[in-house]
Design a protein around this motif. Structure first.
Motif, PDB file in Angstrom:
ATOM      1  N   SER A   5       0.838  -1.047   0.136  1.00 33.74           N
ATOM      2  CA  SER A   5       0.346  -0.215  -0.153  1.00 33.74           C
ATOM      3  C   SER A   5       1.323   0.794   0.165  1.00 33.74           C
ATOM      4  O   SER A   5       2.135   1.076   0.215  1.00 33.74           O
ATOM      5  CB  SER A   5      -0.909  -0.013   0.998  1.00 33.74           C
ATOM      6  N   HIS A   6       0.623   2.107  -0.513  1.00 28.94           N
ATOM      7  CA  HIS A   6       0.658   3.563  -0.078  1.00 28.94           C
ATOM      8  C   HIS A   6       0.945   3.857   1.187  1.00 28.94           C
ATOM      9  O   HIS A   6       2.010   4.440   1.554  1.00 28.94           O
ATOM     10  CB  HIS A   6      -0.057   4.738  -1.096  1.00 28.94           C
ATOM     11  N   PRO A  41      -5.211   9.678   5.670  1.00 33.25           N
ATOM     12  CA  PRO A  41      -6.363   9.064   5.181  1.00 33.25           C
ATOM     13  C   PRO A  41      -6.849   9.948   3.953  1.00 33.25           C
ATOM     14  O   PRO A  41      -6.935  11.272   4.179  1.00 33.25           O
ATOM     15  CB  PRO A  41      -7.583   8.091   5.940  1.00 33.25           C
ATOM     16  N   SER A  42      -7.066   9.651   2.531  1.00 32.00           N
ATOM     17  CA  SER A  42      -7.670  10.546   1.744  1.00 32.00           C
ATOM     18  C   SER A  42      -9.197  11.124   2.479  1.00 32.00           C
ATOM     19  O   SER A  42      -9.669  11.154   3.106  1.00 32.00           O
ATOM     20  CB  SER A  42      -7.333   9.236   0.480  1.00 32.00           C
ATOM     21  N   CYS A  43      -8.899  11.504   1.072  1.00 34.02           N
ATOM     22  CA  CYS A  43     -10.121  12.802   1.486  1.00 34.02           C
ATOM     23  C   CYS A  43     -11.057  14.724   0.046  1.00 34.02           C
ATOM     24  O   CYS A  43      -9.413  13.991  -0.044  1.00 34.02           O
ATOM     25  CB  CYS A  43     -10.021  13.854   2.397  1.00 34.02           C
ATOM     26  N   ALA A  44     -11.649  14.113   0.146  1.00 35.12           N
ATOM     27  CA  ALA A  44     -12.165  15.077  -1.215  1.00 35.12           C
ATOM     28  C   ALA A  44     -13.567  16.147  -1.099  1.00 35.12           C
ATOM     29  O   ALA A  44     -14.408  15.521   0.218  1.00 35.12           O
ATOM     30  CB  ALA A  44     -12.636  14.173  -2.590  1.00 35.12           C
ATOM     31  N   TRP A 104     -12.862  19.490  -5.482  1.00 33.21           N
ATOM     32  CA  TRP A 104     -11.810  19.379  -4.633  1.00 33.21           C
ATOM     33  C   TRP A 104     -10.703  18.335  -4.175  1.00 33.21           C
ATOM     34  O   TRP A 104     -11.434  17.408  -3.169  1.00 33.21           O
ATOM     35  CB  TRP A 104     -11.892  20.190  -2.516  1.00 33.21           C
ATOM     36  N   THR A 105      -9.308  18.085  -4.671  1.00 34.87           N
ATOM     37  CA  THR A 105      -9.360  16.738  -4.708  1.00 34.87           C
ATOM     38  C   THR A 105      -7.341  17.064  -3.751  1.00 34.87           C
ATOM     39  O   THR A 105      -6.812  18.063  -4.787  1.00 34.87           O
ATOM     40  CB  THR A 105      -8.829  15.744  -5.077  1.00 34.87           C
ATOM     41  N   ALA A 106      -6.507  16.185  -3.980  1.00 38.55           N
ATOM     42  CA  ALA A 106      -5.132  16.117  -3.435  1.00 38.55           C
ATOM     43  C   ALA A 106      -4.632  15.321  -4.719  1.00 38.55           C
ATOM     44  O   ALA A 106      -3.603  14.998  -3.943  1.00 38.55           O
ATOM     45  CB  ALA A 106      -4.704  15.567  -2.088  1.00 38.55           C
ATOM     46  N   SER A 119      -2.690  14.766   2.001  1.00 40.57           N
ATOM     47  CA  SER A 119      -1.496  13.522   2.968  1.00 40.57           C
ATOM     48  C   SER A 119      -1.039  13.104   1.214  1.00 40.57           C
ATOM     49  O   SER A 119      -2.154  12.590   0.537  1.00 40.57           O
ATOM     50  CB  SER A 119      -1.941  11.879   3.458  1.00 40.57           C
ATOM     51  N   GLY A 120       0.417  12.534   1.729  1.00 40.51           N
ATOM     52  CA  GLY A 120       0.907  12.377  -0.080  1.00 40.51           C
ATOM     53  C   GLY A 120       1.425  11.426  -0.224  1.00 40.51           C
ATOM     54  O   GLY A 120       0.608  10.512   0.615  1.00 40.51           O
TER      55      GLY A 120
END
Length: 531
Positions: free
Chosen positions: A126-127, A132-135, A147-149, A179-180
């Motif tokens: 996994s990365h 954790p991811s969010c949008a 809006w996204t990373a 988060s990168g």
């Protein structure tokens, strides 16, 4: 830690949590909406097999996601993890492709030549982004703003327009720091969740993934099985080399990673980011009389594949540079000297010599450091020219191996790094350090575990990563070449970590590690000759 800044707020915004199926590929059978009726403002949103809850308050959305009762179909479509290596090797419908074919192996070899063969395995990973991811998305029938990373923001405009059925010019993707990752973690999926749920709810929606979502459902770096055979002369020349790779066809650089939400919602299939070409650096950079590299393209990966930092090259370099070390040991030639004999490129020679100098390496006939000490210490070295056309990296490792427990401690890492012209030395150094630390974590600890239905490693206990206590001393020497074009430093140093570490363990103990990660259990098996 949130994966999306709490400052990102849109008027009239709802908070959402997606309820994941019980198994990969499961279909939603039924939902008991009454099970969340006592949670203020909580509502169930269902679009075919995409199931979520929304609420005005984020904690109520979390509570509702835990309380909602849903029934899913039973699926056991994943392969057996215990038999994964053999299933990769024996999968039907494989397409073979010769990637490299140089020289001829038909020549008669001297009786003194030694033939070796070994198999190396790199697991799914996994990365494991710390947050954790969010949008956030605001979608109507006429337009969409997301809006996204995601690092694929521009390409996602086309992707999102397609599954939302909107003209591309009506879809706006706004990048925000989150988060990168290097590649594709859960950011694209969280954004797709938010977009589809916003349209269904008729209001802007913020989706925050949980740690379990991130580790359980992000697309994975795919498994790689690499077999190498070769012949070395008594005076330390590589005569024959043959690499065979068993790798998913979905990693040929095609835009083919399906997003979870559109697929669950029954929308038009659209791919996410490219997976990245993982077949590079499968051949040695050293001279040899014959070299062959064969890719056995498998139909698919066990879990959704994704580009992960330095796609494919850490596994390939691990196999190639480990096998080079095995050839050097068979010939009784010092590992540094063995590599230098096979190189003509002065930049390659320089990074290896500088790496050796930082380690105060004294050339000698190949020998082990100490095979019987309770804590055995050794050193190893590895080299790559990334993609055979970009950065030059030499890396040395000093390790300690505790025989009783099988625990490996990386005590020191040295790295000579040549990426051409250096524009920002601090930035290059930071990238090289990050590459080293992240890949130490991947090599020592990280592996996605799963059963026939789902991913099991969904928290920091079952999917551990390197901690501050495991950070070694790192010495980096940057080689600036103002007359050469800059070729980047974000990934190349990842590739040499695995082989330098494995070669150091062999130097310390006489045990070869050919399967990542190098867990204490695997090390103990290798020490007893059972690996």
């Amino acid at each position: 830690m949130s994966g999306c800044s709490p400052k990102v707020s849109v008027p009239n915004m709802l908070h959402a949590r997606v309820i994941r199926p019980a198994a990969v590929g499961a279909k939603l059978v039924s939902v008991d909406e009454e099970s969340v009726k006592d949670i203020p403002g909580a509502k169930v949103v269902r679009v075919k097999d995409l199931l979520a809850v929304v609420a005005e308050d984020e904690w109520n959305a979390v509570r509702a996601s835990r309380a909602l009762r849903a029934q899913w179909s039973e699926v056991a479509g994943l392969p057996s993890q215990n038999g994964l290596v053999e299933s990769l090797r024996n999968e039907p419908g494989v397409i073979d492709e010769t990637l490299v074919n140089k020289g001829s192996s038909a020549a008669q070899r001297p009786d003194s030549a030694k033939a070796l063969a070994a198999t190396y395995y790199w697991p799914m990973q996994s990365h494991a982004s710390i947050g954790p991811s969010c949008a956030v998305a605001d979608v109507s029938n006429e337009s969409a703003t997301v809006w996204t990373a995601s690092q694929g923001t521009h390409g996602n405009q086309t992707t999102f327009a397609k599954f939302l059925g909107l003209p591309k010019e009506k879809v706006r993707m706004i990048y925000l720091e989150g988060s990168g990752c290097y590649g594709m973690n859960g950011h694209e999926d969280a954004a797709a969740d938010a977009a589809i749920l916003s349209r269904a709810a008729g209001r802007p929606v913020r989706v925050q993934w949980s740690r379990e979502d991130e580790l359980g459902w992000d697309p994975k770096g795919p498994p790689q099985l690499i077999g190498i055979s070769g012949t070395v002369s008594a005076d330390g020349r590589i005569l024959d080399w043959r690499t065979e790779m068993w790798i998913p066809k979905t990693t040929r650089g095609l835009p083919n990673i399906p997003l979870l939400a559109p697929e669950a919602a029954g929308l038009e299939h659209v791919p996410g980011l490219n997976t990245g070409l993982i077949s590079q650096n499968g051949d040695p950079p050293y001279s040899a009389e014959s070299i062959q590299v064969i890719a056995h393209w498998l139909k698919d990966a066990p879990l959704r594949p994704a580009p992960i930092r330095s796609p494919g090259k850490p596994a390939n370099c691990f196999a190639v540079e480990s096998f080079v070390d095995e050839l050097a040991a068979a010939a009784g030639v010092d590992p540094v000297e063995f590599r230098l004999r096979g190189l003509k490129d002065p930049r390659a020679i320089e990074v290896i010599k500088r790496t050796a100098a930082m380690m105060k390496w004294q050339p000698q006939a190949y020998q082990l450091a100490s095979t019987n000490a309770p804590i055995a210490r050794g050193r190893g070295i590895a080299y790559i020219r990334y993609k055979h056309s970009e950065s030059y990296v030499g890396m040395g490792m000093e390790v300690a191996v505790e025989r009783a427990s099988g625990r490996i401690t990386v005590e020191r890492v040295v790295c000579a790094h040549d990426c051409g012209q250096i524009i920002n030395p601090d930035g290059v150094r930071a990238q090289v350090e990050g590459s080293i630390l992240q890949t130490i974590s991947r090599v020592l600890m990280e592996e996605v575990n799963f059963d026939r239905s789902r991913v099991l490693s969904v928290d920091w206990v079952s999917y551990p990563i390197l901690r501050f206590s495991g950070v070694p001393k790192i010495d980096i020497e940057l080689i600036d070449r103002p007359t050469e074009k800059p070729v980047g430093a974000g990934e190349a140093a990842c590739t040499t970590v695995g082989p330098a570490l494995a070669n150091a363990v062999f130097n310390a103990t006489g045990a070869r590690l050919r399967t990542v990660p190098f867990t204490p259990e695997r090390v103990k098996l290798a020490l007893t000759g059972k690996a």
